[in-house]
Motif scaffolding. Structure first.
Motif, short mmCIF file in Angstrom:
data_model
loop_
_atom_site.label_atom_id
_atom_site.label_comp_id
_atom_site.label_asym_id
_atom_site.label_seq_id
_atom_site.Cartn_x
_atom_site.Cartn_y
_atom_site.Cartn_z
N VAL A 89 0.82 -1.20 -0.18
CA VAL A 89 -0.18 0.13 0.03
C VAL A 89 1.01 0.89 0.22
O VAL A 89 2.13 1.30 0.98
N THR A 120 -4.75 0.91 4.46
CA THR A 120 -5.97 0.38 3.01
C THR A 120 -6.42 0.99 2.15
O THR A 120 -5.56 2.30 2.37
N ARG A 121 -6.39 0.33 0.85
CA ARG A 121 -6.47 0.97 -0.43
C ARG A 121 -7.95 1.89 -0.74
O ARG A 121 -8.48 2.31 -1.10
N GLN A 122 -8.91 0.95 -0.21
CA GLN A 122 -9.77 0.98 -0.86
C GLN A 122 -11.45 1.28 0.07
O GLN A 122 -10.87 1.34 1.45
N GLN A 127 -11.37 0.26 7.72
CA GLN A 127 -9.75 1.40 7.85
C GLN A 127 -9.03 1.34 8.58
O GLN A 127 -9.16 1.45 9.87
N LEU A 156 -7.99 1.29 13.81
CA LEU A 156 -8.53 0.73 13.22
C LEU A 156 -10.15 1.36 13.70
O LEU A 156 -10.87 0.92 14.73
#
Length: 190
Positions: free
Chosen positions: A79, A95-97, A102, A173
């Motif tokens: 990432v 996280t990418r999406q 997250q 998170l």
């Protein structure tokens, strides 16, 4: 991932990118020459993305077109994210999406702040990598040190920040509600 799934993710990604950069639709419209209504429909998924629309947006945000459509680097699972600085705190997305759970690595600088507990929907998990992190959660006021974790329902009034004794680095998170609260614009108090 199907073409339709990729295209469905473009709008939320465009909105997230614009908001992270604190750019209004009007300002992006002025920079790209694309109308505010077209940009709004594109972000909400009511208009399909095209190269004619995505290329000026990519130039305005100074990112590769692949980043707008969410194409992962071929064969590279790493990432690669740029830090986001909000309220003096630096967040590195892990996280990418957009949407869903997250993960962030966060650097809280050394400073003395008065706790300002907030509530929002969701659940949060913190893990301290280094330093000392003060957590005010409901009636509890605790200091987490390296190797300690905390998890909590974010409907309980909470605040976390520096103890004033040095910087703290931690992992966080949370779901979309927490991302809006901690990484993007915080709501203004009445």
């Amino acid at each position: 991932m199907t073409t339709d799934e990729v295209l469905a993710g473009v709008g939320p990604r465009l909105r997230q990118m614009r908001k992270e950069r604190e750019v209004t639709l009007a300002a992006l419209s002025e920079t790209t020459g694309i109308s505010v209504s077209t940009l709004s429909r594109l972000e909400s998924g009511l208009r399909k993305p095209s190269l004619e629309l995505l290329l000026p947006i990519a130039r305005a945000h100074q990112v590769a077109l692949d980043e707008l459509v969410g194409a992962p680097p071929a064969g590279d699972p790493r990432v690669r994210s740029k830090p986001i600085v909000r309220g003096g705190r630096t967040h590195w997305p892990l996280t990418r999406q957009p949407g869903g759970l997250q993960a962030y690595k966060v650097l809280e600088p050394q400073r003395k702040l008065e706790p300002d507990p907030r509530t929002h929907e969701g659940y949060e998990w913190l893990y301290v990598l280094s330093g000392r992190l003060r957590l005010v959660l409901g009636e509890h006021d605790v200091v987490l040190t390296a190797g300690e974790a905390a998890e909590f329902d974010t409907r309980v009034p909470h605040w976390f920040g520096s103890t004033g004794e040095g910087p703290a680095e931690f992992l966080s998170l949370f779901g979309p509600q927490g991302e809006r609260m901690h990484v993007r614009a915080r709501p203004k108090r009445p």
